[in-house]
Design a protein around this motif. Sequence first.
Motif, short mmCIF file in Angstrom:
data_model
loop_
_atom_site.label_atom_id
_atom_site.label_comp_id
_atom_site.label_asym_id
_atom_site.label_seq_id
_atom_site.Cartn_x
_atom_site.Cartn_y
_atom_site.Cartn_z
N LEU A 98 2.69 1.72 -3.36
CA LEU A 98 1.82 2.20 -4.43
C LEU A 98 1.44 3.67 -4.23
O LEU A 98 1.35 4.44 -5.19
N ALA B 161 -0.94 2.92 -10.46
CA ALA B 161 -0.76 2.62 -9.04
C ALA B 161 -2.07 2.78 -8.27
O ALA B 161 -2.40 1.97 -7.40
N ALA C 51 4.63 5.84 -4.93
CA ALA C 51 5.36 5.51 -6.15
C ALA C 51 5.81 6.78 -6.85
O ALA C 51 5.06 7.74 -6.96
N ALA D 161 -4.23 -0.20 -9.07
CA ALA D 161 -3.74 -1.41 -8.39
C ALA D 161 -4.10 -1.39 -6.91
O ALA D 161 -4.49 -2.41 -6.34
N LEU D 162 -3.98 -0.20 -6.29
CA LEU D 162 -4.32 -0.08 -4.87
C LEU D 162 -5.81 -0.35 -4.66
O LEU D 162 -6.22 -1.02 -3.70
N SER E 5 0.83 -1.21 0.00
CA SER E 5 0.00 0.00 0.00
C SER E 5 0.87 1.26 0.00
O SER E 5 0.64 2.19 -0.78
#
Length: 341
Positions: free
Chosen positions: A86, A100, A89, A103-104, A83
């Motif tokens: 991401l 990102a 990032a 994806a999170l 977490s």
Amino acid sequence: MARTSARTLELLSLLQTADRWGGPELAARLGVSLRTLRRDIETLRGLGTPVVSSGGRHATYRLAPGAVLPPLRLDGEQAVAISLALQTAPVSVLGLRDAADRALGTLAQVMPPELRAQVDATRVTTVRNYWDFSDAPIDPDVVAAVGDAVRRGHLLRAEVLRPDRSRPAPGEPDFEPPRRLEPHHLVLWAGRWYVVAFDLGAADWVIHRVDRLHPLMPTGVPFERRPLPATDVGEYVRSHPDRGDTPAHWQCLGSAVLSLPAGVVGMWAPGGSVVEDLGRDRCRLVLGAWSWAGIAGILATFDCEVSQVEPVELRRACTDLSDRFRQAGTGQGHPPSNPRA
């Protein structure tokens, strides 16, 4: 049955954390016998997880690439780590921020309530650092092309672009034929991507800004990896005076000659600055800041002789800063004559 299922998931989690596990070590981590371990491995295979093992009493186990991504099992620390990674990032790759975030969101949807609570408790807001530069994000296709050559150990043919990322055409004064590089490492430092490579044409090690390269078609030609010029590749990039950099875009831009080796200055100079090796423990530092006083203050941190300061605005800022510190040393001080000087 519940215990067996939990152990199978734990086995999968362990296999995902290392390239290869020894059978006895893996069995000890699970608290089972080697026979039970082999049975659990067969259970994973039956579920479609590709596990490769070597034969014999001291068998080893590893996950093999499969057509289907195996399910991931994350503990609390792993979930929080992913977490945070991401959320923080770097935005140096074009489109990474959006990917990102997606994806999170995907992870959050499939997490059990207790893990999701831990992740929600670590929500962060990233703020651009003072030294973050304004370079445009790098093209992910370029990172992928260079990274693939590094991973495969294949020769890389690439053109070196201008600082504005345009390609010099044949016949133009700054045109150069494509470089033939043996790429060894990708390094991300100060928000910029660098590749450490051996240049076959120059017969020497070089560092290139990845966003200043235009990779040509993959060569597929393997090369034998050479011993690196330093034990720590990250430190090598940080301390190398020539990284293909140009100064970042700042409101104020100045330069000065410092009586220190280029490697020392390159290690501590802010990202986006340029260090030119002048030999005999001297170098020229080109850097920018939001004010002339800011540049003067950075020069003072090197605690060495400074000369050939340019432009005149920076010389005035050095004089003004010297007066302020002299007054501060007496305990009196006075307001600066020009806060933006």
